[in-house]
Design an enzyme around this catalytic site. Structure first.
Site, PDB file in Angstrom:
ATOM      1  N   ASP A   1     -56.104  18.236 -23.103  1.00  0.00           N
ATOM      2  CA  ASP A   1     -55.238  17.331 -22.363  1.00  0.00           C
ATOM      3  C   ASP A   1     -55.235  17.649 -20.869  1.00  0.00           C
ATOM      4  O   ASP A   1     -55.285  18.811 -20.466  1.00  0.00           O
ATOM      5  CB  ASP A   1     -53.809  17.453 -22.922  1.00  0.00           C
ATOM      6  CG  ASP A   1     -52.833  16.501 -22.292  1.00  0.00           C
ATOM      7  OD1 ASP A   1     -53.022  15.285 -22.429  1.00  0.00           O
ATOM      8  OD2 ASP A   1     -51.876  16.971 -21.648  1.00  0.00           O
TER       9      ASP A   1
ATOM     10  N   GLU B   1     -60.018  15.114 -21.694  1.00  0.00           N
ATOM     11  CA  GLU B   1     -59.326  13.976 -21.096  1.00  0.00           C
ATOM     12  C   GLU B   1     -59.354  14.216 -19.591  1.00  0.00           C
ATOM     13  O   GLU B   1     -58.499  14.908 -19.039  1.00  0.00           O
ATOM     14  CB  GLU B   1     -57.885  13.871 -21.602  1.00  0.00           C
ATOM     15  CG  GLU B   1     -57.198  12.610 -21.099  1.00  0.00           C
ATOM     16  CD  GLU B   1     -55.724  12.776 -20.781  1.00  0.00           C
ATOM     17  OE1 GLU B   1     -55.055  11.765 -20.560  1.00  0.00           O
ATOM     18  OE2 GLU B   1     -55.251  13.925 -20.715  1.00  0.00           O
TER      19      GLU B   1
END
Length: 736
Positions: free
Chosen positions: A416, A469
């Site tokens: 993330d 990401e």
């Protein structure tokens, strides 16, 4: 540690009565009692002294303490403040236990201060070097047998602390009785507590160098209490895996050359109220029926606030206890594997919350976070960032990535917020950040951490994929580390997601002015190994559900939704779809109630409305998996060719995908609400006829039923089709 009644050991005879032990140095005594001593084992336990063996015990609230040697108990004299001592007239330290009397009974226990360190020099060396790839085996709470006695070894890294003690439900959360010893320059504190078993709740009571004292949850805890409770729990795994076949073959084909279609799930709300084991009864069957190859789990690591969806982590080594035990989570992963599904887990090494019982200022000073407030504070989320330049912190995170892969058989880590790690000026204004040594904005420490993490995971866990990401144009996210890249296997294509969602949100009459938003992705499609993500981030906080982004009436919205999914599944790159979007849920997702499953109830709608969209997703995945042209050359420019890329006035896109043998699939999307008759498409000369393998306008999916049956013959290198409105059509060469 339960109390038991008097053991009725014989009272000591005269010669066994101990002499007086040498008094403690006043400074040592004060530091010991205040929890600020670095070596309590030097003061407590049994030690040779002139005249025999001195035994000293620290047992706050005890009425009396005796030493038991060969069945004979010898009382120790009280020194006050819970200290008891005496000298046994012996030549060597004997095997002994302590008999501790409280107001409500006695208990016979092993003395924790008679044991050697239960952590070896190799472990300490690797911790100092930041190279302990199985750090969870060295730090935290480890049930074990040590020197022939069963108990739990407690270890914690707190290099700035004056002292550390163990507190738990077995001490009524008072840490006085169990001070830990410092193991030198490693910054690690250690204590073996006999008799403490699985299920015991504990924390570390830390005395900072400023004299403040506070309780902290174990950063390495492998199990936690159910939030909002915050204690760590002693645990070990007894799970017997049944996924040997899956684990043996999962790395046979590199992920970028394999089918990869991902269903993203928020476990607590997918079917609200179900535990890990209950989810294992329904989730694998549902996802397998829809044809996805993988499940991606939003963070399962422990977090205090459910509304963070798991992205503000306090227990990096513990699956959230909201849904069950760590072995229960293993059971779910095992069930998914036995159903033939890979398991990807969202992993959050970019930041952590400031809760005072967790990682923040863990030993009274910045430890896991940088000491410079400008570097420590994450400007967007009110959290701390990790100090990627500190080897122990980097080790904590690298080992954590390995931990989930090795201990829980996770097949992929979706990392993330990578962009927030890579840039020193991320969300910061001028003057709020300091350039790197070369004067640039890149965080060189974060870059080195990501490279180390990826290299270590790929070396230790064959078949695992790491996914970034990353929302910027950072060069080389999926390039190997030995070529200067970050080393990820895949990267979320945030540009494609943003541009394509922007395009379909426009009224069809206006789409011609935004045609390039659908074609621009092919300019950079092969710069990285991409995943096309329609994730949870795109269907919350006012962004609307996928179908609700589409303009027009309900029929047009669903038709555009279906056409968009057909375009997405045919586009180079892997696919990811968030739960609820597979059946065109109209409402934004909320963690409070999850998907609107009632929309699939035939009693709600007899027509193939939401069920039709779900059937389309099933068929998309079925055709996708059986057609190598759609995945085998995702990273090879020769696997793609535009047929129609400039038909802005028509809102039409057409392209060919090729497999490794050169066999094509033709994908045609008409994002106009009108039927286009006799539409000419250039096709390869060597393919005389085609047939339709998928059409999103089929009546079974809720469309108008404008489909093509039988062979479609090409003439003069061209195929003439009737394009259904707001639809995507896939064609493949006619067999024979």
């Amino acid at each position: 540690m339960a109390l038991r009644e008097d053991t009725s050991l014989p009272e000591p005879s005269g010669p066994a009565r101990p002499g007086a032990a040498p008094a403690l140095d006043s400074a040592d005594r004060e530091r010991l009692l205040s929890g600020a001593h670095h070596d309590p084992h030097a003061l407590l336990g049994a030690h040779p002294v002139p005249g025999g063996i001195a035994v000293r015990a620290l047992r706050p609230f005890a009425r009396a303490v005796s030493v038991v040697v060969d069945g004979v108990r010898t009382p120790l004299a009280s020194e006050g403040d819970g200290l008891f001592s005496g000298v046994l007239p012996l030549d060597a330290v004997p095997a002994y236990t302590l008999l501790v009397a409280y107001a409500d009974g006695e208990q016979e226990v092993h003395d924790p201060y008679r044991f050697l360190p239960a952590l070896g020099e190799t472990d300490l060396h690797l911790i100092r070097e930041g190279r302990h790839e199985q750090l969870w085996r060295a730090l935290g709470a480890e049930p074990m047998t040590h020197q022939g006695v069963t108990g739990t070894r407690f270890t914690v890294w707190a290099p700035n602390a004056q002292g550390v003690r163990v507190a738990g439900d077995f001490t009524f959360w008072d840490g006085q009785a169990f001070p830990m010893r410092s193991l030198g320059s490693s910054g690690v504190w250690e204590l073996f507590l006999p008799g403490i078993a699985e299920g015991a709740r504990y924390k570390f009571e830390i005395t900072s160098r400023y004299g403040t004292r506070f309780l902290k949850a174990d950063p390495m805890a492998r199990r936690t209490e159910v939030p909002p409770a915050t204690a760590s729990i002693v645990t070990s795994s007894a799970y017997a895996w049944g996924d040997q076949e899956w684990m043996a073959r999962r790395g046979e084909v590199p992920v970028h050359r394999a089918p990869f279609s991902v269903y993203e799930v928020h476990l607590p709300s997918w079917r609200a109220g179900l535990t890990y084991r209950q989810l294992a009864d329904v989730l694998p069957a549902y996802v397998k029926d829809l044809g996805f190859t993988h499940v991606e789990l939003m963070p399962v690591t422990e977090h205090p606030f459910g509304g963070s969806w798991g992205y503000q982590v306090t227990g990096f080594y513990a699956p959230t206890s909201r849904l069950g035990s760590p072995d229960d989570f293993r059971y779910l992963v095992d069930a998914l594997h036995r159903a033939g599904l890979g398991v990807i887990m969202d992993w959050v090494p970019a930041h952590f919350p400031k809760d005072d019982w967790a990682l923040a200022r863990f030993d009274g000073d910045p430890l896991y976070e940088p000491g410079d407030d400008r570097r420590a504070e994450h400007p967007d989320w009110g959290t701390y960032e990790f100090d990627f330049g500190r080897v122990e912190v980097r080790n904590f995170l690298v080992a954590n990535a390995v931990y989930w892969c090795e201990e829980f058989h996770i097949d992929g880590l979706r990392v993330d917020a990578v962009a927030s790690m890579l840039y020193l000026d991320y969300s910061r204004d001028s003057g709020q950040w300091t350039p790197n040594v070369f004067g640039g904005r890149e965080d060189l420490d974060a870059m080195a951490f990501l490279q180390e993490m990826n290299a270590t995971v790929y070396r230790r866990a064959p078949g695992v994929v790491t996914i970034a990401e990353e929302s910027t144009a950072w060069d080389g996210v999926t390039r190997p580390t030995d070529s200067g890249g970050l080393g990820f296997g895949l990267k979320w294509n945030m540009g494609w997601m943003h541009d394509s969602l922007g395009y379909i949100s426009h009224e069809p009459v206006h789409r011609k002015y935004h045609h390039h938003e659908m074609t621009f992705s092919m300019v950079y499609a092969y710069s990285e190994n991409y995943v096309l993500p329609i994730s949870h981030d795109e269907v919350v906080h006012g962004k609307q559900a996928l179908v609700s982004k589409m303009p027009g009436d309900w029929w047009q919205q669903r038709a555009t939704h279906r056409a968009y999914l057909g375009f997405m599944w045919a586009h180079p790159g892997k696919q990811l779809l968030f739960m609820g979007q597979e059946f065109a849920q109209g409402a934004e997702w909320s963690e409070a109630h999850g998907p609107d499953w009632w929309l699939l109830d035939p009693a709600y709608a007899a027509e193939p409305d939401h069920r039709g969209v779900r059937d389309l997703v099933r068929d998309l995945n079925t055709v996708y998996r059986g057609c190598p042209a759609l995945w085998e050359r995702d990273t090879d420019p020769a696997g793609f060719r535009w047929v129609v890329g400039d038909a802005a006035e028509d809102n039409v896109f057409a392209f060919l995908r090729y497999d490794a043998q050169g066999s094509p699939l033709l994908a045609v999307s008409n994002f106009s609400p009108v039927v286009r008759h006799d539409y000419r498409l250039g096709v390869p000369d060597d393919i005389p006829a085609w047939h339709e393998t998928l059409n999103t306008d089929a009546t079974a999916y809720g469309g108008s039923g404008l489909t093509h049956s039988g062979a479609l013959k090409a003439e003069d290198g061209a195929l003439r089709l009737t394009l259904p409105p707001l639809a995507t059509v896939w064609l493949v060469p006619q067999p024979g």
